[in-house]
Write a protein that holds these residues in place. Structure first.
Motif, short mmCIF file in Angstrom:
data_model
loop_
_atom_site.label_atom_id
_atom_site.label_comp_id
_atom_site.label_asym_id
_atom_site.label_seq_id
_atom_site.Cartn_x
_atom_site.Cartn_y
_atom_site.Cartn_z
N MET A 27 0.82 -1.28 0.14
CA MET A 27 0.14 0.04 0.06
C MET A 27 0.88 1.33 0.18
O MET A 27 0.41 2.29 0.10
CB MET A 27 -0.92 0.13 1.30
CG MET A 27 -2.05 -1.22 1.28
SD MET A 27 -3.31 -0.80 2.45
CE MET A 27 -4.12 0.44 1.69
N GLN A 28 2.17 1.29 -0.16
CA GLN A 28 2.90 2.39 -0.13
C GLN A 28 2.72 3.01 -1.53
O GLN A 28 2.53 2.59 -2.33
CB GLN A 28 4.38 1.88 -0.08
CG GLN A 28 4.74 1.31 1.23
CD GLN A 28 6.27 1.00 1.16
OE1 GLN A 28 6.74 0.89 0.43
NE2 GLN A 28 6.86 0.93 2.80
N ASN A 29 2.99 4.34 -1.29
CA ASN A 29 2.66 5.23 -2.33
C ASN A 29 1.47 5.38 -2.72
O ASN A 29 1.03 6.18 -3.89
CB ASN A 29 3.65 5.10 -3.62
CG ASN A 29 5.03 5.08 -3.18
OD1 ASN A 29 5.76 5.84 -2.25
ND2 ASN A 29 6.14 4.48 -3.82
N GLU A 30 0.39 4.91 -2.34
CA GLU A 30 -0.96 4.94 -2.60
C GLU A 30 -1.41 6.37 -1.85
O GLU A 30 -1.48 6.21 -0.51
CB GLU A 30 -1.70 3.53 -2.31
CG GLU A 30 -3.26 3.47 -2.51
CD GLU A 30 -3.88 2.39 -2.34
OE1 GLU A 30 -4.86 2.42 -1.93
OE2 GLU A 30 -3.08 1.40 -2.57
N VAL A 31 -2.37 7.13 -2.42
CA VAL A 31 -2.90 8.28 -2.09
C VAL A 31 -4.21 7.64 -1.32
O VAL A 31 -5.16 7.43 -2.22
CB VAL A 31 -2.96 9.50 -2.82
CG1 VAL A 31 -3.69 10.52 -2.18
CG2 VAL A 31 -1.62 9.72 -3.39
N THR A 32 -4.64 7.91 0.01
CA THR A 32 -5.69 7.89 0.67
C THR A 32 -6.53 8.73 0.98
O THR A 32 -6.12 10.27 0.70
CB THR A 32 -5.43 7.11 2.04
OG1 THR A 32 -4.77 8.04 2.77
CG2 THR A 32 -4.48 5.71 1.80
N GLU A 33 -7.78 8.48 1.30
CA GLU A 33 -8.68 9.89 1.34
C GLU A 33 -8.22 10.61 2.65
O GLU A 33 -8.16 11.79 2.49
CB GLU A 33 -10.15 9.34 1.58
CG GLU A 33 -11.15 10.20 1.94
CD GLU A 33 -12.53 9.60 2.24
OE1 GLU A 33 -13.45 10.51 2.71
OE2 GLU A 33 -12.70 8.32 2.19
N GLY A 34 -7.45 9.91 3.45
CA GLY A 34 -6.96 10.56 4.54
C GLY A 34 -5.97 11.29 4.30
O GLY A 34 -5.77 12.56 4.89
N ASP A 35 -4.98 10.90 3.41
CA ASP A 35 -4.16 11.91 2.76
C ASP A 35 -4.48 13.31 1.94
O ASP A 35 -4.15 14.32 2.52
CB ASP A 35 -3.12 11.13 1.56
CG ASP A 35 -2.36 10.03 2.17
OD1 ASP A 35 -1.91 10.05 3.43
OD2 ASP A 35 -2.32 9.09 1.41
N GLN A 36 -5.71 13.01 1.43
CA GLN A 36 -6.30 14.25 0.91
C GLN A 36 -6.96 15.26 2.21
O GLN A 36 -6.80 16.41 1.86
CB GLN A 36 -7.31 13.98 -0.04
CG GLN A 36 -6.90 13.16 -1.26
CD GLN A 36 -8.02 12.51 -2.09
OE1 GLN A 36 -9.25 12.21 -1.55
NE2 GLN A 36 -7.53 12.37 -3.31
N ILE A 37 -7.54 14.49 3.00
CA ILE A 37 -8.02 15.32 3.97
C ILE A 37 -7.04 16.00 5.02
O ILE A 37 -7.20 17.12 5.33
CB ILE A 37 -8.84 14.40 5.06
CG1 ILE A 37 -10.15 13.88 4.48
CG2 ILE A 37 -9.26 15.22 6.38
CD1 ILE A 37 -10.98 12.62 5.08
N LEU A 38 -6.05 15.22 5.35
CA LEU A 38 -4.86 16.05 5.83
C LEU A 38 -3.94 17.00 5.08
O LEU A 38 -3.83 18.03 5.62
CB LEU A 38 -3.75 14.97 5.80
CG LEU A 38 -2.50 15.23 6.99
CD1 LEU A 38 -3.20 15.67 8.34
CD2 LEU A 38 -1.72 14.03 7.14
N GLU A 39 -4.20 16.97 3.64
CA GLU A 39 -3.53 17.87 2.91
C GLU A 39 -4.21 19.34 3.18
O GLU A 39 -3.96 20.42 3.22
CB GLU A 39 -3.27 17.51 1.37
CG GLU A 39 -2.68 18.58 0.65
CD GLU A 39 -2.47 18.16 -0.84
OE1 GLU A 39 -2.44 18.90 -1.79
OE2 GLU A 39 -2.35 16.87 -1.02
N GLU A 40 -5.63 19.10 2.91
CA GLU A 40 -6.48 20.26 2.92
C GLU A 40 -6.51 20.74 4.51
O GLU A 40 -6.57 22.02 4.55
CB GLU A 40 -7.80 19.95 2.65
CG GLU A 40 -8.11 19.53 1.20
CD GLU A 40 -9.66 18.89 1.08
OE1 GLU A 40 -10.44 18.78 1.80
OE2 GLU A 40 -9.76 18.11 -0.15
#
Length: 96
Positions: free
Chosen positions: A1-14
């Motif tokens: 699962m490495q390098n996979e962008v998750t919904e959590g990554d997107q939320i964290l970025e925002e």
């Protein structure tokens, strides 16, 4: 699962644009997949169920070991902490 962008990554970025001091669990490669949103104070909200699943997948723990690890190492860290940026942990399923 490495390098996979998750919904959590997107939320964290925002969220980082609004509250750069929000406390993020490490390693992010494990815990970002457990991010389910934020509260009105722009603190990160984690699903405990997803944290337990991530620990089981990443570290090969069974459910009981993962829950014990989470309660001691994560909840124990934030217990009594008076920081307005600490994360929120939501029990979205009963784990007993």
């Amino acid at each position: 699962m490495q390098n996979e962008v998750t919904e959590g990554d997107q939320i964290l970025e925002e969220l980082s644009e609004i509250n750069e001091d929000a406390i993020v669990l490490e390693p992010q490669s494990t815990f970002n997949r457990a991010i389910i949103g934020s509260d009105t104070d722009c603190r990160i909200v984690y699903s405990v169920t997803k944290i337990i699943r991530a620990l089981m997948e990443e570290d090969g723990m069974d459910e009981e070991e993962a829950l014990e690890w989470f309660e001691f190492n994560t909840l124990g860290t934030f217990n009594g902490m008076e920081d307005k940026n600490k994360p929120i942990f939501m029990y979205d399923e009963f784990i007993f």
